[in-house]
Design an enzyme around this catalytic site. Structure first.
Site, PDB file in Angstrom:
ATOM      1  N   THR A 135       0.843  -1.205   0.000  1.00 56.63           N
ATOM      2  CA  THR A 135       0.000   0.000   0.000  1.00 56.63           C
ATOM      3  C   THR A 135       0.877   1.254   0.000  1.00 56.63           C
ATOM      4  OG1 THR A 135      -1.754  -1.143   1.179  1.00 56.63           O
ATOM      5  CG2 THR A 135      -1.754   1.244   1.339  1.00 56.63           C
ATOM      6  N   HIS A 158       2.217   1.813  -3.379  1.00 56.56           N
ATOM      7  CA  HIS A 158       1.197   2.376  -4.283  1.00 56.56           C
ATOM      8  C   HIS A 158       0.997   3.866  -4.022  1.00 56.56           C
ATOM      9  CE1 HIS A 158       0.087  -1.277  -6.246  1.00 56.56           C
ATOM     10  NE2 HIS A 158      -0.253  -1.884  -5.119  1.00 56.56           N
TER      11      HIS A 158
HETATM   12 ZN   LIG Z   1       0.060  -2.762   4.976  1.00 54.75          ZN
END
Ligand SMILES: [Zn+2]
Ligand SMILES: [Zn+2]
Length: 346
Positions: free
Chosen positions: A41, A44
């Site tokens: 994450t 990203h």
């Molecule tokens: Zn995470």
């Protein structure tokens, strides 16, 4: 103090000088961050792939949602959280006053603010967090291992969602941290066989070998079905758990799943997957989504990590100081790393 921040709605991150957090208010504690994992994450968000536009309202914001640290100051009304304790921090901060929170279903809070996403996170030496988000770490556990708790709760939830039971044959797609955790918890749940597949994933499949999983396959240049031929001789899998975020793997994974089997999806997919639903119906299969784990899973995962600390060390491929966090992100982006952990006190 230094902090790794997302400054604007564009690709990139910056290590910047920022004021330290203020003294903890009511229900809050100040944490000296010992270790913070870099997660997909975070990568990203750094690359600014679509889906995180909502973060613009919180910028500049310090990233880091997988962390453990020592409580150095406590505000009023912090319950049992004591100064000096090592804690893992649940990143999901709920409001306490929306209808879901009032009904006792905090997991459904409509005003959730994620630490390291919508409020300052753990890529900094100090952070102020709600005391209720702190989960005590068993004595003596390496903080870098304790920082694996958040992703490992995601893995544990996926295994629970797949209802893996004694004797099941389980296929895990994706050999990253989440997939590694899924393999470990599937084995702990009694799976008789755990096969893990990756694509061009040599180093991370080797990490799985070190974690005790010798049935690993690399699908590079061949179909999933072909790559799994030796294992399919014993029949199709009882449970398949997907942790790749690649929509194209969904249909092939149903084809290696037995009749009435369960496919669990826990990857974050950039676009919809194509699924042959008629085949799904005739095979009587189920597709289930799995995401955030309930609070109770946190202490269960911490106990597991403490009990298997020697083994799970292998999940951490790199440790870097905060000043080299951007180098750490470069490593995390490559498939040559498993978990990269930032140590803000070094
Ligand atoms: Zn995470
Ligand atoms: Zn709420």
């Amino acid at each position: 103090m230094q902090a790794l921040q997302k400054v604007d709605a564009a690709p990139g991150l910056e290590v910047r000088e920022v004021p330290p957090p203020e003294r903890p208010g009511s229900g809050e504690v100040l944490i000296r961050v010992e270790a913070t994992g870099i997660c997909g994450t975070d990568v990203h968000i750094a690359e600014w792939t679509p889906g995180y536009e909502f973060m613009a309202a919180a910028m500049p914001v310090t990233l880091g949602h997988e962390f453990a640290g020592t409580v150095t100051e406590v505000g009023s009304d912090v319950g049992a959280v004591a100064k000096g304790a090592l804690v893992a921090v649940r990143p999901s901060v709920v409001c306490g006053y929306c209808p879901a929170c009032k009904a006792g279903d905090a997991d459904a809070c409509t005003n959730r603010r994620g630490i390291g996403v919508m409020r300052n996170g753990g890529f900094a030496p100090l952070i102020c967090v709600p005391a209720e988000n702190c989960v005590p770490v068993p004595a003596g556990l390496d903080p870098a291992i304790a920082a694996l708790t958040e992703p490992m709760t995601v893995s544990a939830e996926a295994v629970d969602t797949g209802e893996v039971r004694e004797g099941d044959r389980v296929l895990v797609l994706g050999p990253g941290t989440i997939g590694q955790g899924i393999a470990l918890f599937a084995k702990a749940a009694g799976a008789s066989e755990v096969v893990v597949a990756g694509q061009n994933d040599g180093p991370r499949l080797e990490t799985l070998n070190r974690l005790g999983f010798d049935k690993t396959v690399d699908t590079a240049g061949r179909t999933l079905m072909d790559a799994l031929t030796p294992y399919l001789k014993a029949g199709k899998f009882d449970v398949v758990i997907e942790a790749t975020g690649v929509p194209a793997v969904v249909q092939p994974s149903l084809e290696v799943l037995r009749k009435r089997g369960i496919l669990v999806i826990c990857g974050i997919h950039p676009e919809p997957a194509r699924v042959d639903l008629t085949r799904l119906v005739r095979e009587h299969q189920q597709i289930r989504g799995s995401y955030r784990a309930p609070i109770a899973t946190w202490s269960r995962v911490l106990s597991y990590l403490a009990e298997h600390s020697e083994l799970v060390q292998a999940m951490i491929s790199h440790r870097v100081p905060l000043s080299e966090a951007l180098t750490g992100f470069g490593l995390a982006r490559s498939k040559s790393a498993s978990k990269v952990v930032v140590l803000p006190q070094v």
